[in-house]
Design a protein around this motif. Structure first.
Motif, short mmCIF file in Angstrom:
data_model
loop_
_atom_site.label_atom_id
_atom_site.label_comp_id
_atom_site.label_asym_id
_atom_site.label_seq_id
_atom_site.Cartn_x
_atom_site.Cartn_y
_atom_site.Cartn_z
N GLY A 90 8.27 24.18 6.13
CA GLY A 90 8.24 25.38 5.31
C GLY A 90 7.00 26.21 5.55
N ASN A 91 5.86 25.54 5.72
CA ASN A 91 4.61 26.25 5.92
C ASN A 91 4.54 26.98 7.25
OD1 ASN A 91 3.53 25.57 3.43
ND2 ASN A 91 2.55 23.71 4.19
N LEU A 129 11.72 4.14 2.32
CA LEU A 129 10.81 5.27 2.19
C LEU A 129 11.10 6.04 0.91
CD1 LEU A 129 10.60 6.78 5.79
CD2 LEU A 129 9.02 5.20 4.66
N ALA A 130 10.06 6.55 0.32
CA ALA A 130 10.20 7.38 -0.88
C ALA A 130 10.50 8.82 -0.49
CB ALA A 130 8.92 7.33 -1.71
N ILE A 131 11.06 9.57 -1.42
CA ILE A 131 11.36 10.97 -1.18
C ILE A 131 10.09 11.73 -0.81
CG2 ILE A 131 12.20 13.10 -2.23
CD1 ILE A 131 14.37 11.06 -1.60
N ARG A 132 8.97 11.30 -1.34
CA ARG A 132 7.71 11.99 -1.05
C ARG A 132 7.43 12.01 0.45
NH1 ARG A 132 1.54 10.03 -2.55
NH2 ARG A 132 0.50 11.87 -1.69
N THR A 133 7.77 10.93 1.15
CA THR A 133 7.50 10.87 2.59
C THR A 133 8.29 11.94 3.33
OG1 THR A 133 7.24 8.48 2.32
CG2 THR A 133 7.38 9.31 4.56
N ALA A 134 9.58 12.06 2.99
CA ALA A 134 10.40 13.08 3.63
C ALA A 134 9.93 14.48 3.26
CB ALA A 134 11.86 12.90 3.24
N SER A 135 9.46 14.64 2.04
CA SER A 135 9.04 15.97 1.59
C SER A 135 7.84 16.49 2.36
CB SER A 135 8.73 15.95 0.09
OG SER A 135 7.53 15.25 -0.18
N LEU A 136 7.03 15.59 2.92
CA LEU A 136 5.89 16.03 3.71
C LEU A 136 6.35 16.82 4.93
CD1 LEU A 136 3.60 12.87 3.66
CD2 LEU A 136 3.30 14.98 2.36
N ILE A 177 0.83 -1.20 0.00
CA ILE A 177 0.00 0.00 0.00
C ILE A 177 0.87 1.25 0.00
CG2 ILE A 177 -1.63 1.36 1.38
CD1 ILE A 177 -2.83 -1.31 2.33
N LEU A 178 1.91 1.26 0.84
CA LEU A 178 2.83 2.40 0.88
C LEU A 178 3.50 2.60 -0.47
CD1 LEU A 178 4.48 1.90 4.39
CD2 LEU A 178 2.94 3.75 3.72
N ARG A 179 3.89 1.50 -1.10
CA ARG A 179 4.53 1.59 -2.42
C ARG A 179 3.56 2.11 -3.46
NH1 ARG A 179 5.27 -4.02 -4.67
NH2 ARG A 179 3.05 -3.61 -4.99
N ASP A 180 2.34 1.60 -3.46
CA ASP A 180 1.35 2.01 -4.45
C ASP A 180 0.95 3.47 -4.30
OD1 ASP A 180 1.43 -0.56 -5.38
OD2 ASP A 180 -0.43 -1.19 -4.41
N ARG A 181 1.04 4.00 -3.06
CA ARG A 181 0.71 5.41 -2.81
C ARG A 181 1.95 6.31 -2.88
NH1 ARG A 181 -4.05 6.69 -0.34
NH2 ARG A 181 -3.35 8.79 -0.88
N ASN A 182 3.08 5.73 -3.32
CA ASN A 182 4.34 6.47 -3.49
C ASN A 182 4.92 7.01 -2.18
OD1 ASN A 182 4.37 6.14 -6.34
ND2 ASN A 182 2.90 7.82 -6.54
N PHE A 183 4.61 6.33 -1.07
CA PHE A 183 5.25 6.67 0.19
C PHE A 183 6.45 5.75 0.46
CE2 PHE A 183 1.00 8.46 0.95
CZ PHE A 183 1.37 9.74 1.35
#
Length: 261
Positions: A77-78, A64-71, A46-52
């Protein structure tokens, strides 16, 4: 395990993979988290399919995908964390010539959130920003604990006990009695010191970041470097800068501004 939800198990997997940038096989994830291999595989998929998470086509390891760290970076940043805190850390690193880190307190844990390197050559300390510091065995951990009531501080340590992560060199505090005495001393002088505990040959000085509402510290600022340079005279020399940086971070700490009730 029947009472543990799939959401909790998934979060445990994310937390585990964060410490293994080269990834882990399904069997190892299942073993470490005491999960049936079929469940571990399903949640990783599931994590792989959702790009996490991603899966190496050769080793079949998951990481972990880069997307997870980017969160996390997007969140920081916000709330303006880097813009507000990073200049203070950079100035402290330049003044001390050592490695500076900032950690934040969240749910009874400390989490690394920013750093600055002040040494450009020669012997230097340059750790990765992995899991947060062990509370009883680091300067940051003890500095933060010293700002809590004694019963609350011991309760936080008791959650995990005096067991250290396997990459730690050791700790000079192995009982609640020892820790209580040390925390009282830290509270009196306003900062903590760790010598050859988390890493052999490394000394760290840490000061708590004061809460504007006069509660427990919101985090800690620390300076760490090779013990051969971090003598008692060096401690006296740079502690005023560390304490000043901690106060400066506390004055502009962004979290209350964005999440006040």
């Amino acid at each position: 395990m029947a009472n543990v939800s799939a959401t909790e198990r998934t979060l445990d997997i994310i937390d585990l993979l964060a410490d293994h940038p080269n990834g882990l096989p399904v069997s190892e994830v299942a073993r470490r988290l005491k999960l049936p291999k079929s469940i571990a595989h399903r949640l990783l998929s599931i994590l792989r399919d959702r790009n996490f998470a991603t899966q190496d086509s050769t080793t079949q390891h998951y990481r972990l995908a880069i997307r997870t760290a980017s969160l996390g970076l997007r969140f920081f940043g916000n709330i303006g964390l880097y813009e507000l805190c990073q200049p203070i850390l950079t100035r402290l690193a330049q003044r001390t010539g050592e490695f500076v880190r900032l950690c934040a307190a969240e749910n009874g844990e400390l989490v690394w959130i920013a750093s600055a390197q002040g040494s450009s050559e020669g012997l230097r300390y340059d750790p990765t920003m992995q899991a947060g510091p062990a509370l009883h065995a680091t300067a940051n951990g003890r500095a933060w604990l010293s700002t809590l009531r004694e019963t609350d501080a011991l309760a936080q340590v008791r959650r995990k006990g005096f067991i250290l992560p396997r990459d730690y060199a050791g700790s000079s505090h192995t009982s609640e009695e020892q820790l209580s005495k040390k925390l009282k001393h830290i509270k009196e002088r306003g900062y903590a010191v760790s010598v050859d505990e988390s890493v052999i040959g490394i000394t760290a000085f840490a000061a708590p970041v004061p809460d504007r509402e006069e509660g427990p510290a919101v985090g800690c600022v620390s300076v760490a470097g090779p013990s051969v340079r971090m003598s008692q005279s060096r401690e006296r020399e740079i502690m005023p800068d560390i304490l000043a940086a901690a106060i400066a971070v506390g004055e502009i700490w962004p979290i209350p501004r964005f999440f006040a009730p």
